[in-house]
Design a protein around this motif. Structure first.
Motif, PDB file in Angstrom:
ATOM      1  N   ARG A  42      61.355 -12.410  37.969  1.00 48.56           N
ATOM      2  CA  ARG A  42      60.435 -11.576  38.754  1.00 48.56           C
ATOM      3  C   ARG A  42      60.141 -12.194  40.128  1.00 48.56           C
ATOM      4  O   ARG A  42      59.766 -13.359  40.240  1.00 48.56           O
ATOM      5  N   ASP A  92      62.400  -7.176  39.300  1.00 46.25           N
ATOM      6  CA  ASP A  92      62.949  -7.994  38.214  1.00 46.25           C
ATOM      7  C   ASP A  92      64.448  -8.104  38.424  1.00 46.25           C
ATOM      8  O   ASP A  92      65.209  -7.208  38.018  1.00 46.25           O
ATOM      9  N   LYS A 143      62.722 -12.583  29.615  1.00 41.18           N
ATOM     10  CA  LYS A 143      62.016 -12.839  30.871  1.00 41.18           C
ATOM     11  C   LYS A 143      62.217 -14.307  31.237  1.00 41.18           C
ATOM     12  O   LYS A 143      62.063 -15.180  30.374  1.00 41.18           O
TER      13      LYS A 143
END
Ligand code: B12
Length: 309
Positions: free
Chosen positions: A75, A84, A249
């Protein structure tokens, strides 16, 4: 020590074979080079530095471990927007993944001496010859259950891993499903995967172009870039990869100030921010790419592609 059982327990796959496989792989590379199959600049940058067994002694076995890897979303805040950006599988923690696997293998052997060391050689060639993987049309290897979303970790060992376990050397072969499929070739926007030959035209591969600092060639529309670094188009198009791409992530994200510093280019006047950026990149194992990230991010922002994964 049962390496196969260890690999299975961890969700990896492992295979090994005799050291002579390396001669076969090296000779093939030399012959293709001499036959002019590689663009010279690409060869020089990407294929001329394999160490093979240089500096290693009493090596009896060479092998490869395939580790399933996810892609990552990194991010970047950019004013009131966030992006992202995609890092394809293998980019984050590349070195750490290899080091951890070798350390785990060494832990399986009693004593302090390491018996498994890193092997710096063309690993796809070794993976297919030991029966670990098959080539797909897109020129990378496929492993059952992982597709092409894996990292290959090469190892050399002074241990005799048991001649009974040495798989027979296999002739490199294309996956049967690729014979009648050209999805990756159609998805490749640069012609790096071509109809005319199986061997990748590395100098045209988006990954080769965006991993390096050199200016992009005039024929390349910048809108073809789809990842922060690397490219996912040939892998995502592959029916044999269906359902196998996972994203995680990234452990770090970048503030608006850090994003602005990256987009602004050099570190001059921004030393504190650049230190923070480099520290974050190091923590996620993406250090070394600092010189290209701003340029690459800029085209992703312009095309607004990062969230279209
Ligand atoms: C240099 C390199 C690159 C270069 C060149 C890639 C290339 N195809 O050579 C660039 C920068 C372009 C690159 C890109 C990518 N790379 Co890269 N790269 C490497 C590296 C360091 C060496 C690759 C190599 O040996 N190339 C030399 C060529 C000659 O070998 P080869 O590709 O096996 O080619 C043989 C076949 O073509 C065969 N052959 C010829 N004709 C025919 C015909 C038939 C029918 C058959 C079956 C075979 C065959 O002969 C050749 C050998 O002489 C390896 C790491 C390592 N140490 O191995 C990672 C590695 C190959 N890369 C990897 C990855 C993930 C990628 C990318 C997917 C990154 C991304 N974008 O996300 C892309 C994929 C691009 C693609 N479609 O190939 C992984 C691949 C894992 C996997 N699943 O296979 C590796 C193994 C890294 C790792 N440790 O996991 N990479």
């Amino acid at each position: 020590m049962d390496l196969k059982e260890w690999a299975q327990r961890k969700g990896y796959r492992i295979a090994w074979g005799p050291v002579s496989l390396l001669d076969e792989i090296r000779n093939e590379l030399v012959n293709r080079h001499e036959a002019g199959e590689f663009e010279e600049k690409f060869f020089e940058k990407s294929l001329s530095n394999f160490g093979y067994l240089k500096g290693l002694s009493e090596i009896r076995t060479v092998g490869v471990v395939a580790i399933p890897r996810p892609g990552h979303l990194i991010r970047f805040s950019n004013g009131n927007r966030t992006i992202d950006a995609v890092a394809p599988p293998t980019y984050l923690d590349y070195d750490k993944t290899a080091q951890d696997v070798l350390a785990e293998m060494n832990d399986l052997v009693p004593g302090e001496e390491p018996h498994f060391v890193s092997l710096h050689a063309p690993l796809k060639g070794l993976a297919v010859r030991t029966g670990l993987a098959h080539y797909g049309r897109n020129n990378i290897t496929f492993v059952p259950g992982m597709g092409s979303y894996h990292q290959l970790v090469g190892f050399a060992s002074d241990l005799d891993l048991g001649s009974a376990n040495l798989p027979e050397a296999k002739t490199p072969a294309l996956l049967p499903l690729c014979e009648s499929c050209s999805a990756c070739q159609k998805a490749c926007p640069t012609g790096a995967i071509s109809k005319e030959r199986f061997l990748l035209r590395g100098e045209r591969c988006l990954t080769f172009l965006n991993e390096y600092e050199e200016a992009w060639p005039d024929w390349l529309p910048s809108t073809t870039h789809n990842c922060l670094v690397g490219c996912l188009l040939c892998q995502k198009a592959c029916p044999q990869n269906a359902g196998l791409l996972r994203f995680e992530k990234a452990r770090e994200e970048f503030t608006s100030d850090e994003t602005a510093a990256l987009l602004g280019g050099g570190s001059e006047g921004n030393e504190r921010l650049w230190r923070a950026i480099t520290e974050k990149l190091t923590r996620i194992g993406l250090d070394g790419y600092e010189p290209v990230l701003g340029r690459n991010l800029k085209v992703l922002l312009a095309a607004q592609t990062p969230n279209k994964v």
